[in-house]
Design an enzyme around this catalytic site. Structure first.
Site, PDB file in Angstrom:
ATOM      1  N   GLY A   1       0.381  -1.122   0.069  1.00  0.00           N
ATOM      2  CA  GLY A   1      -0.086  -0.130   0.073  1.00  0.00           C
ATOM      3  C   GLY A   1       0.628   1.445  -0.266  1.00  0.00           C
ATOM      4  O   GLY A   1       0.668   2.211   0.138  1.00  0.00           O
TER       5      GLY A   1
ATOM      6  N   TYR B   1      -1.231   2.858 -13.636  1.00  0.00           N
ATOM      7  CA  TYR B   1      -1.601   4.092 -13.306  1.00  0.00           C
ATOM      8  C   TYR B   1      -2.936   4.666 -13.767  1.00  0.00           C
ATOM      9  O   TYR B   1      -3.720   5.208 -13.229  1.00  0.00           O
ATOM     10  CB  TYR B   1      -0.845   5.345 -13.937  1.00  0.00           C
ATOM     11  CG  TYR B   1       0.117   5.475 -12.613  1.00  0.00           C
ATOM     12  CD1 TYR B   1       0.398   5.967 -11.378  1.00  0.00           C
ATOM     13  CD2 TYR B   1       1.543   4.620 -13.288  1.00  0.00           C
ATOM     14  CE1 TYR B   1       1.658   5.852 -11.117  1.00  0.00           C
ATOM     15  CE2 TYR B   1       2.668   4.742 -12.519  1.00  0.00           C
ATOM     16  CZ  TYR B   1       3.341   5.468 -11.519  1.00  0.00           C
ATOM     17  OH  TYR B   1       4.105   5.360 -10.541  1.00  0.00           O
TER      18      TYR B   1
ATOM     19  N   LEU C   1       2.670   3.222  -2.536  1.00  0.00           N
ATOM     20  CA  LEU C   1       2.244   3.750  -3.480  1.00  0.00           C
ATOM     21  C   LEU C   1       0.844   4.581  -3.640  1.00  0.00           C
ATOM     22  O   LEU C   1       0.448   5.294  -4.177  1.00  0.00           O
ATOM     23  CB  LEU C   1       2.475   3.131  -5.059  1.00  0.00           C
ATOM     24  CG  LEU C   1       1.910   3.472  -6.571  1.00  0.00           C
ATOM     25  CD1 LEU C   1       2.753   4.934  -6.343  1.00  0.00           C
ATOM     26  CD2 LEU C   1       1.952   2.297  -7.506  1.00  0.00           C
ATOM     27  N   THR C   2      -0.266   3.143  -3.331  1.00  0.00           N
ATOM     28  CA  THR C   2      -1.461   3.586  -2.887  1.00  0.00           C
ATOM     29  C   THR C   2      -1.088   5.069  -1.818  1.00  0.00           C
ATOM     30  O   THR C   2      -2.007   6.313  -2.199  1.00  0.00           O
ATOM     31  CB  THR C   2      -2.506   3.211  -2.318  1.00  0.00           C
ATOM     32  OG1 THR C   2      -2.363   1.910  -3.664  1.00  0.00           O
ATOM     33  CG2 THR C   2      -4.458   3.363  -2.263  1.00  0.00           C
TER      34      THR C   2
ATOM     35  N   SER D   1       6.190   4.772 -16.804  1.00  0.00           N
ATOM     36  CA  SER D   1       7.317   3.685 -17.487  1.00  0.00           C
ATOM     37  C   SER D   1       6.315   2.506 -17.235  1.00  0.00           C
ATOM     38  O   SER D   1       7.032   1.198 -18.224  1.00  0.00           O
ATOM     39  CB  SER D   1       8.725   3.886 -15.982  1.00  0.00           C
ATOM     40  OG  SER D   1       7.988   3.589 -14.389  1.00  0.00           O
TER      41      SER D   1
END
Length: 418
Positions: free
Chosen positions: A97, A128, A99-100, A123
């Site tokens: 979690g 996303y 990145l979220t 990338s």
């Protein structure tokens, strides 16, 4: 730069300047990078100037996200935009979690800073979409066979062509570039620092040693000394050897008219000791494709999405852009990441402006914010998503009417990247 990650919430906070090197170490680890010192210095400066979000575990950075504070051209105007960069998660902390959590924090900061848009260069594009990002511009890679004269269907502008000192280019080229912002959405405003670092790379820090044999940057302008250029090109050249031909690499070209474009393309294709011109990014409706008398001489060698866009504040974004035709539709919009955007709204737009108001009326269209982000700049028809089953049309013709209202004279295009 953008890289991956869902379990325990990490501790989030700012990244102080004394931790910038630790942040870059994590970024380089995630992207498998080994870069020269001058490029690291360049990245450090970019990160210093950005909004910085860090995720920590036991005091160590396990996630990094930066966001440049930029201004993006949109149909009919310009809007503040958070451009994500340096997004990385430690390989030991993926799927927790991180990145979220960082993206959620970014949305809060966008709201606080009055940024209705966010963007990135993906990338790993599969990551996303779930955050509401979608490819909103695309670019073609192009090659010109310059082993023979470039045949064009219009006469070239006869004004003189001049090579100028790249260090003097920002002041001379800015007016021509700025004029293009009103014509094409998807472009960033530039200050002198952006020109010198991102566009011209005057000290070589952005590209480092990775130029594939191409030399120093050159700038050619169309027009006499003292007048606003009718166009310009930023390019590099590479000499031939036993394994490769001499080549010209075009990094940017702007022209005020078809004859001006013809003059610049003719110049680039006629540089001695080269037999190919390579262009890393051009819009799909570039004049070159229509100007070429022999399309076999001008070939598209690749096509890819460029700017990934996210409507952070849907109402602010929709009411700030211009509209090509009147439209009055009810949209049932979903947005899992930003529930404030979700619901049923009536979009009423004319060339004079637009409103976006909550309603309980039956919807004409049902769609996700990801699809709305994709079409916002006018380059992607909504009907593509409808044909793919990603948009539900409840009222026949609603998709076509929204497409007509979103249409722009020129396709959006983004050449700048991080």
């Amino acid at each position: 730069m953008t890289h991956d990650d869902t379990r325990t919430a990490p501790h989030l906070g700012d990244i102080p300047e004394e931790d910038l090197d630790q942040a870059l170490d994590l970024v380089y680890l995630a992207f498998h990078l080994t870069l020269p010192d001058k490029t690291r210095t360049y990245h450090r400066q970019l990160l210093r100037e950005s909004t910085r979000i860090g995720a920590r575990h036991e005091g160590r950075l396990t996630g990094v996200a930066g966001a440049h504070r930029l201004t993006l051209s949109v149909p009919g105007g310009q809007l503040p935009c958070a451009a994500l960069d340096f997004v990385s998660v430690a390989p030991t902390h993926r799927r927790r979690g991180v990145l979220t959590s960082m993206i959620d924090e970014l949305w809060r900061r966008c709201a606080a800073d009055g940024q209705p848009l966010a963007c990135l260069w993906a990338s790993e594009s599969a990551i996303y979409g779930r955050f509401g990002f979608a490819a909103a511009t695309e670019a073609y890679r192009v090659e010109i066979d310059s082993s023979r004269p470039l045949a064009l269907r219009v006469a070239a502008d006869r004004r003189p062509l001049r090579l100028i000192d790249p260090a003097a280019a920002p002041a001379l080229l800015a007016a021509r570039y700025d004029a293009s912002l009103a014509d094409r959405a998807g472009r960033f405003t530039r200050d002198e620092t952006w020109w010198r670092r991102q566009v011209l790379d005057l000290d070589g820090a952005r590209s480092g040693d990775d130029r594939d044999g191409f030399g120093v940057v050159r700038v050619v302008v169309l027009g006499a000394d003292g007048e606003t250029p009718g166009g310009y090109a930023v390019y590099r050249t590479r000499s031939a050897n036993d394994s490769r031909p001499g080549a010209v690499a075009v990094e940017e070209l702007e022209a005020q008219s078809a004859p001006a474009a013809a003059a610049l393309w003719s110049y680039l294709a006629a540089i001695d000791l080269t037999s190919t011109v390579r262009i890393h990014a051009r819009p799909a409706d570039d004049l070159l494709f229509s100007l070429a008398a022999d399309r076999d001489q001008v070939r598209v060698t690749g096509q890819e999405p460029c700017l990934w866009l996210r409507l952070v504040d849907v109402r602010a974004a929709l009411t700030a852009r211009s509209w090509a035709a009147p439209v009055d539709l009810v949209l049932d919009l979903s947005d899992r990441a930003l529930p404030a955007n979700a619901g049923r709204f009536r979009l009423t737009a004319t060339p004079a402006g637009a409103t976006w108001t909550p309603t309980t009326d039956d919807p004409d269209l049902t769609l996700d914010v990801r699809e709305l982000s994709a079409v916002y700049l006018g380059g992607t028809p909504l009907r593509r998503a409808a044909h793919a089953g990603l948009v539900t049309e409840h009222t026949p013709g609603a998709v076509r009417r929204l497409d007509a209202a979103l249409e722009t004279e020129w396709l959006p295009f983004t050449a700048d990247n991080d």
